[in-house]
Write an enzyme that holds these catalytic residues in place. Structure first.
Site, PDB file in Angstrom:
ATOM      1  N   GLY A 203      38.117  34.386  37.934  1.00  0.00           N
ATOM      2  CA  GLY A 203      37.430  33.115  38.162  1.00  0.00           C
ATOM      3  C   GLY A 203      38.232  31.926  37.685  1.00  0.00           C
TER       4      GLY A 203
ATOM      5  N   LEU B 235      38.886  29.431  39.562  1.00  0.00           N
ATOM      6  CA  LEU B 235      39.861  29.522  40.658  1.00  0.00           C
ATOM      7  C   LEU B 235      40.631  28.218  40.852  1.00  0.00           C
ATOM      8  CD1 LEU B 235      37.642  31.455  43.248  1.00  0.00           C
ATOM      9  CD2 LEU B 235      39.161  32.386  41.487  1.00  0.00           C
TER      10      LEU B 235
ATOM     11  N   HIS C 117      44.926  30.938  43.331  1.00  0.00           N
ATOM     12  CA  HIS C 117      43.938  31.892  43.864  1.00  0.00           C
ATOM     13  C   HIS C 117      43.638  31.575  45.330  1.00  0.00           C
ATOM     14  CE1 HIS C 117      42.687  31.905  39.461  1.00  0.00           C
ATOM     15  NE2 HIS C 117      42.955  33.163  39.689  1.00  0.00           N
TER      16      HIS C 117
ATOM     17  N   GLY D 265      48.942  37.827  42.732  1.00  0.00           N
ATOM     18  CA  GLY D 265      49.927  36.741  42.669  1.00  0.00           C
ATOM     19  C   GLY D 265      51.150  37.152  41.862  1.00  0.00           C
TER      20      GLY D 265
ATOM     21  N   LYS E 123      52.747  35.333  39.820  1.00  0.00           N
ATOM     22  CA  LYS E 123      52.852  34.751  38.478  1.00  0.00           C
ATOM     23  C   LYS E 123      52.699  35.861  37.434  1.00  0.00           C
ATOM     24  CE  LYS E 123      49.782  32.178  36.227  1.00  0.00           C
ATOM     25  NZ  LYS E 123      49.669  32.739  34.870  1.00  0.00           N
TER      26      LYS E 123
ATOM     27  N   GLN F 208      52.079  42.571  35.877  1.00  0.00           N
ATOM     28  CA  GLN F 208      50.807  43.137  36.360  1.00  0.00           C
ATOM     29  C   GLN F 208      50.976  43.652  37.800  1.00  0.00           C
ATOM     30  OE1 GLN F 208      46.760  41.354  35.779  1.00  0.00           O
ATOM     31  NE2 GLN F 208      47.092  40.516  37.805  1.00  0.00           N
TER      32      GLN F 208
HETATM   33  O1  PAF Z   1      45.115  38.617  37.147  1.00  0.00           O
HETATM   34  C1  PAF Z   1      43.907  38.605  36.812  1.00  0.00           C
HETATM   35  O2  PAF Z   1      43.214  37.612  36.981  1.00  0.00           O
HETATM   36  C2  PAF Z   1      43.314  39.845  36.181  1.00  0.00           C
HETATM   37  O3  PAF Z   1      44.228  40.491  35.363  1.00  0.00           O
HETATM   38  C3  PAF Z   1      42.706  40.833  37.211  1.00  0.00           C
HETATM   39  C4  PAF Z   1      43.786  41.394  38.145  1.00  0.00           C
HETATM   40  C5  PAF Z   1      41.659  40.130  38.043  1.00  0.00           C
HETATM   41  C6  PAF Z   1      42.064  42.001  36.493  1.00  0.00           C
HETATM   42  O4  PAF Z   1      41.038  41.584  35.644  1.00  0.00           O
END
Ligand code: PAF
Length: 284
Positions: free
Chosen positions: A31, A33, A37, A152, A154, A158
């Site tokens: 969120g 956003l 996003h 993304g 950034k 991840q």
């Molecule tokens: O990148 C994020 O905002 C969070 O790590 C995700 C992928 C939504 C998991 O909670």
């Protein structure tokens, strides 16, 4: 555009959409956003018949001294943005809906990425963070059964870890990487930018400037990452507290001493109490 809080309700709706031959795109978010996003949502809307944006501040990816409680929660504004971008559903579960036994955290089945990928960059300073991310992303994918999920660049570590998880565990979803989005000033967009005072923002700007100085240095022929690190340090404001600035191969995230192939320069630093990350790819 509908906001759904209940897992079974969303599953039923999406099962029906799938039976009707619709392709589903998932945009996982916490969120608050922003335009970064929005670019993921736009791409999903272009690629799929149905776009689900999850808005969930995932408690299990925050450490005990991190900002879970004060993480910005702006569901109304998020819903407005999703609606304007033609997303179809927001999935905004309460923590209890996602983790009914959260108090018994040690009983929770977790998805743990390999140590070699987490004992570095953000994983090193945020112990357990990527276990929390992989676990929630697995749950979100199981709940929505998307054809594609959008992440993304950034959060580049991840993205790499999620891609590896999906490959290693044979998930039936395509992970789509979307470019990092910056303000005109160069600052990488982040929900945490909201915490920055005007003064902090000036310091935070030197994070992207340091990365641009690295790119500049590389384009002028410097390939030794120690020299590029030193160049970046001359740019970073004195009140920016560096967590790491590392150079890793884009291909496999191995550490790089001399740039000979596409390399990510990734940085994390604190400005006041705000932890920011950014990265740039060089040598492509
Ligand atoms: O990148 C994020 O905002 C969070 O790590 C995700 C992928 C939504 C998991 O909670």
């Amino acid at each position: 555009m509908k906001v759904i809080n209940n897992i079974n309700e969303l599953k039923e709706i999406l099962n029906q959409e799938k039976l009707n031959g619709k392709k589903i795109g998932l945009v996982p978010t916490m969120g608050c956003l922003h335009k970064g996003h929005a670019s993921l949502i736009q791409k999903s809307v272009e690629d799929n018949d149905i776009t689900v944006v999850s808005v969930f501040v995932n408690p299990i990816q925050f450490g005990p001294n991190e900002d879970y409680d004060k993480y910005p929660r702006t569901l109304e504004a998020d819903a407005e943005l999703c609606k304007s971008l033609n997303a179809d559903y927001i999935f905004a579960p309460a923590p209890k809906e996602m983790y009914p036994d959260l108090e018994k955290f040690s009983d929770l089945t977790m998805v743990a990425p390999p140590y070699a990928l987490t004992d570095m960059l953000c994983g090193k300073s945020r112990i357990g963070h990527f276990d929390g991310v992989c676990t929630v992303v697995t749950k979100l994918i199981n709940i929505t059964s998307p054809d594609r999920a959008y992440f993304g660049m950034k959060d580049i570590q991840q993205l790499f870890i999620v891609k590896k998880m999906v490959k290693d565990l044979n998930f039936s979803v395509d992970i789509i990487s979307c470019p990092l989005v910056r303000e005109e000033s160069g600052l990488a967009l982040s929900s945490r930018n909201k915490y920055l005072s005007d003064k902090d923002k000036i310091s935070a700007l030197t994070i992207s400037k340091a990365l641009f100085a690295i790119k500049d240095g590389y384009q002028k022929g410097i390939t030794d990452t120690k020299l590029l690190f030193d160049t970046a340090m001359t740019v970073l404001a004195k009140d920016v507290e560096l967590d790491y600035l590392e150079f890793v191969k884009k291909e496999n995230f191995e550490s790089v001493e001399n740039i000979e192939e596409p390399t990510i320069a990734a940085i994390a630093a604190k400005v006041g109490n705000v932890r920011l990350i950014d990265n740039i790819i060089i040598g492509e």
